[in-house]
Motif scaffolding. Structure first.
Motif: not given
Length: 415
Positions: A316-318, A336-337, A289, A306, A367, A309
């Motif tokens: 990834l989590c924003i 991001s995922d 995160e 990215f 996402a 990642s």
């Protein structure tokens, strides 16, 4: 309701406002007179109540308030109508028109940084946990009047703000982190997937408690008050968390886990070594995160972030995205995922146009969206109506423990 009755009610409210204002003095009375006047035509006007009375007893507050006044004025001059009121209790209220909400949010964030150093989160007069509140006067002019009245009629509660840590204290805390098993300040909280008939845990987030770190090593100081020194400590914390949990993660039965890291920590050799030391079965099950502000500060390296990642198979989590960001960021274009959207009751007060734009942006994002801070039924209801199927928060935890369905799902597919 007849227009005559509405007119009569409006006159009654105005008379009440004027009567109360007459008992006040100076700027306090001027503000309530102005709000009463604007009741007749509030369209297009907004107000911000900065709840700075909690720090008004500080020795430097007068100078800080003057500086805040200059910053506020420099922003409001770009719009149309504007007035600023410094109330007798230390609060600041300003009314304005034709200034973008994103600009006002940036202004309020700057005011928080300068005025509220070391102030711990506490519930304000509006029932929120925040140091300011933005009002659309065409919808809630009564709300700001009631809030101002309440603040002026009660004895201000002074919050003893902690001063920032010094460089020496930063070095001391960092050395303690390096030489101590910090598992006692590592906690976890689930992210729930509500798309299934029975709610499940999508992944488990590991995080550290800065408050407990302060209590242990610098009880009279604020670690987070100085962002530069905080980041130096956070780097040590990130490394310590990876050391502490590397042997424990395999024993958890959850299917995935996330770590809150700085961008610098994610891009470091230490993180590569951490991932390389994990059992093969955890490949692709460790998420990272990254806080939105930290990511923006490293925007020059977004491609590298990215790409790392993807290569390392670390989703990834924003984190830290608010509904205000929808006016500046296209969440539908984020690579991001996961995206974590912070629940805020203010979301429900957005205009129909803004709310539709927010929900549309969320639904078009590749996402998966997580609604965080789900501590009230209204947050869970919003998740359902917006098609958000991943949630996190204390009320969500309680529902899960009791086996109750968190969010009734009408359709199994969604954001």
């Amino acid at each position: 309701m007849s227009s005559a009755l509405m007119s009569e009610m409006g006159s009654s409210d105005s008379a009440s406002d004027e009567g109360y204002a007459a008992t006040l003095g100076g700027i306090d009375r001027a503000l309530l007179h102005e709000l009463t006047r604007l009741r007749k035509a509030p369209q297009g006007l907004r107000a911000v109540h900065v709840l700075s009375s909690v720090v008004a007893s500080r020795r430097r507050f007068e100078k800080e308030a003057d500086a805040a006044d200059r910053v506020i004025l420099s922003v409001l001059l770009s719009g149309g109508y504007h007035k600023i009121f410094h109330l007798s209790n230390g609060d600041i209220v300003f009314i304005y028109s034709q200034v973008p909400t994103s600009t006002i949010v940036a202004l309020c964030t700057a005011l928080e940084t300068s005025l509220f150093v070391g102030v711990q989160p506490h519930k304000n007069v509006y029932g929120d946990y925040g140091n300011y509140k933005i009002f659309d006067l065409s919808h809630d002019i009564g709300g700001v009047i009631d809030g101002v009245r309440s603040m002026l009629s009660t004895e201000p509660k002074v919050v003893n703000a902690k001063q920032p840590i010094s460089i020496k204290q930063m070095e001391y805390v960092s050395s303690q982190i390096r030489g101590t098993d910090i598992r006692f300040i590592i906690f976890n909280q689930p992210i729930y997937n509500v798309t299934h008939e029975k709610t499940s845990i999508e992944f488990l987030e590991f995080y550290t408690s800065i408050k407990k770190l302060e209590q242990l090593y610098v009880p009279d100081r604020s670690i987070a008050a100085n962002p530069w020194l905080f980041n130096l400590i956070k780097r040590e914390l990130d490394a310590a968390v990876m050391r502490a949990i590397i042997d424990e993660i395999p024993s958890y039965r959850h299917k995935a886990f996330s770590l809150n890291l700085l961008v610098d920590s994610f891009m470091s050799d230490g993180f590569r070594e951490f991932v390389g030391s994990l059992p093969v079965k955890l490949g692709g099950r460790i998420f990272v995160e990254l806080e939105k502000t930290d990511l923006i500060q490293h925007s020059d390296f977004l491609t590298d972030i990215f790409q790392r990642s993807k290569v390392m198979r670390v989703p990834l989590c924003i984190d830290g995205v608010s509904h205000h960001d929808a006016q500046m960021l296209r969440m539908s274009r984020m690579k991001s995922d996961f995206i974590k959207l912070k629940w805020n009751p203010e979301i429900l007060k957005s205009s129909t146009e803004d709310l539709e734009a927010l929900i549309g942006d969320l639904k078009s994002s590749s996402a998966r969206v997580i609604l965080t801070r789900c501590d009230t039924p209204s947050a869970l209801q919003f998740a359902k109506s917006a098609g958000i199927h991943f949630i996190q928060g204390h009320l969500a935890d309680e529902y899960f423990r009791t086996g109750e369905l968190l969010v009734p799902i009408d359709q199994p597919n969604g954001a």
